[in-house]
Design a protein around this motif. Structure first.
Motif, PDB file in Angstrom:
ATOM      1  N   SER A 187       0.824  -1.210   0.000  1.00  0.00           N
ATOM      2  CA  SER A 187       0.000   0.000   0.000  1.00  0.00           C
ATOM      3  C   SER A 187       0.861   1.264   0.000  1.00  0.00           C
ATOM      4  O   SER A 187       0.571   2.233  -0.712  1.00  0.00           O
ATOM      5  N   SER A 228       1.035   6.684  -6.770  1.00  0.00           N
ATOM      6  CA  SER A 228      -0.192   7.415  -7.100  1.00  0.00           C
ATOM      7  C   SER A 228      -0.034   8.921  -6.923  1.00  0.00           C
ATOM      8  O   SER A 228      -0.909   9.693  -7.334  1.00  0.00           O
ATOM      9  N   ASP A 278      -7.181   6.199  -9.432  1.00  0.00           N
ATOM     10  CA  ASP A 278      -7.613   4.803  -9.256  1.00  0.00           C
ATOM     11  C   ASP A 278      -6.639   4.038  -8.363  1.00  0.00           C
ATOM     12  O   ASP A 278      -7.050   3.232  -7.524  1.00  0.00           O
ATOM     13  N   LEU A 279      -5.359   4.293  -8.550  1.00  0.00           N
ATOM     14  CA  LEU A 279      -4.346   3.643  -7.728  1.00  0.00           C
ATOM     15  C   LEU A 279      -4.449   4.117  -6.280  1.00  0.00           C
ATOM     16  O   LEU A 279      -4.298   3.334  -5.340  1.00  0.00           O
ATOM     17  N   THR A 291      -7.226   2.330  -4.627  1.00  0.00           N
ATOM     18  CA  THR A 291      -6.803   0.961  -4.315  1.00  0.00           C
ATOM     19  C   THR A 291      -6.048   0.910  -2.994  1.00  0.00           C
ATOM     20  O   THR A 291      -6.244  -0.006  -2.186  1.00  0.00           O
ATOM     21  N   THR A 292      -5.184   1.896  -2.755  1.00  0.00           N
ATOM     22  CA  THR A 292      -4.419   1.922  -1.509  1.00  0.00           C
ATOM     23  C   THR A 292      -5.342   2.084  -0.304  1.00  0.00           C
ATOM     24  O   THR A 292      -5.062   1.550   0.772  1.00  0.00           O
ATOM     25  N   TYR A 297      -8.389   0.836  -0.052  1.00  0.00           N
ATOM     26  CA  TYR A 297      -8.957  -0.490   0.198  1.00  0.00           C
ATOM     27  C   TYR A 297      -7.936  -1.400   0.883  1.00  0.00           C
ATOM     28  O   TYR A 297      -8.277  -2.179   1.781  1.00  0.00           O
ATOM     29  N   LEU A 298      -6.692  -1.290   0.467  1.00  0.00           N
ATOM     30  CA  LEU A 298      -5.632  -2.084   1.107  1.00  0.00           C
ATOM     31  C   LEU A 298      -5.458  -1.669   2.565  1.00  0.00           C
ATOM     32  O   LEU A 298      -5.208  -2.519   3.437  1.00  0.00           O
TER      33      LEU A 298
END
Length: 212
Positions: A147, A154, A165-166, A169-170, A172-173
């Protein structure tokens, strides 16, 4: 440790709220830019202090962990436990040594456990909680590192996010690591409390207390 668990859960909730905020922005939920700024500012006012508090508590937990297991190893070695061969400082010091930090810290804890239980007259069988603690610690550490690297890519630490988007994602991680981190802490508390009781039993024979 309990305070750390509470703050970690609160931080997880704040991340979820942040993701909901981004989703609402994208779907046109807010009527004006001022509404977006107001909502984003309100979230930041909560998330920022939580993030700082999380770091402070994490550092304090690291210090407490090192102190507890360092003294525990000292105690079992003082009574001549054959299971305890690792130098006390390395019980926590191995966390900072690449590659070795994958198994050496838990090896030290296992030595302390077996030595403490035998010295106190208890069953030296290692509980499942120890293995689960270490498993969730490794999972949390690995995902956190991923992450962090993705966050850098990002642009999260720059003036402007370059890959949104990246960045999402981090987030969510980070939710995943909050869950695994809390589970890890619960298992640590579970077996550490039993270990402390064994250390206190050793103390009745004249060995120094784990905690003062």
């Amino acid at each position: 440790m309990i305070s750390y668990i509470v703050v970690d859960l609160a931080l997880m909730v704040s991340i979820i709220v942040t993701l909901v905020f981004f989703d609402r922005v994208e779907s046109g939920y807010y009527a004006t830019d001022q509404d977006i700024i107001a909502a984003g500012t309100a979230i930041d006012m909560v998330a920022a202090p939580l993030g700082i508090l999380y770091i402070v508590l994490f550092v304090l937990c690291m210090f407490t962990y090192a102190r507890f297991f360092h003294r525990s190893m000292n105690n079992v070695q003082a009574v001549g436990a054959k299971d305890a061969t690792m130098p006390p400082g390395w019980v926590w010091g191995y966390f900072f040594i690449p590659i070795a930090n994958l198994w050496k810290p838990v090896e030290g804890v296992l030595q302390i456990w077996r030595g403490s239980m035998r010295a106190s007259g208890a069953n030296p069988k290692v509980p499942l909680a120890v293995g689960l603690w270490w498993t969730f610690w490794l999972i949390t550490t690995i995902i956190s590192n991923i992450s962090f690297r993705l966050s850098i890519s990002s642009g999260a630490f720059d003036d402007e996010i370059t890959d949104f988007d990246l960045f999402i994602t981090t987030n969510y991680l980070d939710i995943v690591t909050s869950v695994t981190g809390v589970i890890c802490a619960v298992f640590l508390l579970s077996f550490a409390s039993r270990l402390n009781k064994a250390q206190q039993a050793i103390n009745s024979g004249g060995i120094a207390e784990t905690f003062e």
